[in-house]
Design a protein around this motif. Structure first.
Motif, PDB file in Angstrom:
ATOM      1  N   GLU A  33      62.487  37.596  76.976  1.00  0.00           N
ATOM      2  CA  GLU A  33      62.599  36.154  77.168  1.00  0.00           C
ATOM      3  C   GLU A  33      64.060  35.745  77.071  1.00  0.00           C
ATOM      4  O   GLU A  33      64.763  36.102  76.124  1.00  0.00           O
ATOM      5  CB  GLU A  33      61.798  35.382  76.124  1.00  0.00           C
ATOM      6  CG  GLU A  33      61.916  33.866  76.326  1.00  0.00           C
ATOM      7  CD  GLU A  33      61.233  33.063  75.240  1.00  0.00           C
ATOM      8  OE1 GLU A  33      60.744  33.679  74.270  1.00  0.00           O
ATOM      9  OE2 GLU A  33      61.202  31.830  75.355  1.00  0.00           O
ATOM     10  N   MET A  34      64.512  34.994  78.072  1.00  0.00           N
ATOM     11  CA  MET A  34      65.855  34.426  78.057  1.00  0.00           C
ATOM     12  C   MET A  34      65.762  32.988  78.527  1.00  0.00           C
ATOM     13  O   MET A  34      65.252  32.717  79.618  1.00  0.00           O
ATOM     14  CB  MET A  34      66.800  35.229  78.965  1.00  0.00           C
ATOM     15  CG  MET A  34      67.104  36.626  78.454  1.00  0.00           C
ATOM     16  SD  MET A  34      68.284  37.529  79.499  1.00  0.00           S
ATOM     17  CE  MET A  34      67.264  37.878  80.922  1.00  0.00           C
ATOM     18  N   ASP A  35      66.215  32.083  77.688  1.00  0.00           N
ATOM     19  CA  ASP A  35      66.222  30.651  78.015  1.00  0.00           C
ATOM     20  C   ASP A  35      64.847  30.153  78.446  1.00  0.00           C
ATOM     21  O   ASP A  35      64.711  29.369  79.389  1.00  0.00           O
ATOM     22  CB  ASP A  35      67.247  30.360  79.120  1.00  0.00           C
ATOM     23  CG  ASP A  35      68.670  30.658  78.668  1.00  0.00           C
ATOM     24  OD1 ASP A  35      68.928  30.549  77.456  1.00  0.00           O
ATOM     25  OD2 ASP A  35      69.501  31.002  79.522  1.00  0.00           O
ATOM     26  N   GLY A  36      63.807  30.637  77.770  1.00  0.00           N
ATOM     27  CA  GLY A  36      62.462  30.158  78.027  1.00  0.00           C
ATOM     28  C   GLY A  36      61.772  30.769  79.224  1.00  0.00           C
ATOM     29  O   GLY A  36      60.636  30.414  79.535  1.00  0.00           O
ATOM     30  N   VAL A  37      62.429  31.694  79.911  1.00  0.00           N
ATOM     31  CA  VAL A  37      61.841  32.373  81.069  1.00  0.00           C
ATOM     32  C   VAL A  37      61.529  33.811  80.670  1.00  0.00           C
ATOM     33  O   VAL A  37      62.323  34.467  79.998  1.00  0.00           O
ATOM     34  CB  VAL A  37      62.793  32.349  82.279  1.00  0.00           C
ATOM     35  CG1 VAL A  37      62.170  33.076  83.468  1.00  0.00           C
ATOM     36  CG2 VAL A  37      63.138  30.912  82.650  1.00  0.00           C
TER      37      VAL A  37
END
Length: 313
Positions: free
Chosen positions: A266-270
């Motif tokens: 997960e990165m920045d909610g994605v």
């Protein structure tokens, strides 16, 4: 920033082993040579460096003269020879070695300079002299420096080049915003035989698992060569490369010997779901869901088998 929380980092070795034992790509598909051409000091070498990291010039270094180079992207599925031409080819007989096996010409110009129609006509003449049919992509490079004049300048330059390269695909590119990577990915994908069928399969895969996008990525270069799903943003290309780099780092730490383990990042909610991989290719899906759909394994196997059948046709 990468999130290393255990809930966001999952490995399922059984899934990976089963997938790779069932689907293998025994024969590498050879793609015709992609040749980077254009006037001097237009950024050809920088584009080449976005493909092969060891040729990437560090920021702040002065411009240098570089020799022509021939490298290749090679993985278990495809082999993409790529030729960088330092000189401006004006005659096929003098520069025949540059165009050996050429199927794609990438004509790079500096969007901030006047269009050199003489150089463009020389390249088109060489193109017409080649035996095989050759597609053309034009890169309006360093377009970020145009500012508010971008649309007007690109339209004027396209008007000058369209009569010369009447069937070309035009791209505006910059190293600053990911658009160069996007153009490279589009060029790689379009050069693959029966790419439209393969993209349709990738689209179906993305839809079946409710993914925003999916990518088959070459692990050596971290570049996607097949994509599917919704229209891609520049940010998505950059973030998928980050997720792939994370995967490579973790696989190295685990000292994997064959098929790598799958994971979700997960990165920045994605969420970036890494579904399947071999030594040098990985399948990545982009989703807003924390956990991949329960049918992921069957969908992955169906996609890989479909791609293999298309390549065998």
């Amino acid at each position: 920033m990468f999130n290393f929380d255990a809930d966001l980092y999952n490995i399922d070795a059984h899934f990976t082993d089963e997938a790779t034992s069932i689907v293998t790509f025994n024969n590498v598909t050879n793609i015709g040579t992609i040749v980077l051409v254009g006037p001097k000091n237009t950024g050809k070498y920088s584009v080449f460096g976005q493909i092969f990291e060891k040729f990437r010039r560090a920021p702040g270094l002065s411009k240098e003269k570089h020799e022509s180079k021939r490298m290749e992207i090679r993985n278990t599925m495809f082999r993409f020879p790529i030729q960088y031409t330092a000189q401006v080819p004006t005659d096929l007989q003098q520069h025949r070695e540059y165009f050996e096996g050429c199927k794609t010409l990438v004509y790079v110009i500096d969007a901030n300079k006047p269009v050199d129609t003489d150089a463009a006509n020389a390249i088109q003449f060489i193109r017409n002299s080649l035996i095989d049919k050759v597609s053309v992509h034009v890169l309006f490079n360093q377009s970020d420096l145009l500012g508010s004049n971008l649309d007007t300048v690109i339209q004027n330059q396209t008007t000058l080049l369209k009569p010369i390269f009447n069937d070309a695909v035009f791209h505006t590119t910059s190293l600053m915003d990911g658009s160069t990577v996007r153009a490279i990915v589009e060029i790689l994908q379009s050069s693959i035989p029966q790419s439209s069928k393969m993209v349709e399969s990738m689209d179906r895969f993305a839809k079946s698992l409710e993914l925003k996008n999916c990518f088959l990525i070459d692990l050596q270069t971290k570049l996607p060569f097949l994509t599917g799903g919704d229209q891609l943003s520049l940010e998505t290309y950059v973030m998928v490369q980050h997720a792939t780099e994370m995967f490579v780092s973790m696989a190295s730490m685990m000292d994997a010997k064959s098929a790598q383990s799958t994971m979700s990042i997960e990165m920045d909610g994605v969420h970036y779901h890494l579904f399947w991989s071999t030594f040098d290719v990985i399948l990545v899906g982009v989703s807003d869901k924390h956990i991949p759909t329960a049918t992921s394994k069957n969908n992955v196997l169906a996609l890989l088998n479909t791609l293999r059948r298309i390549l065998q046709q």
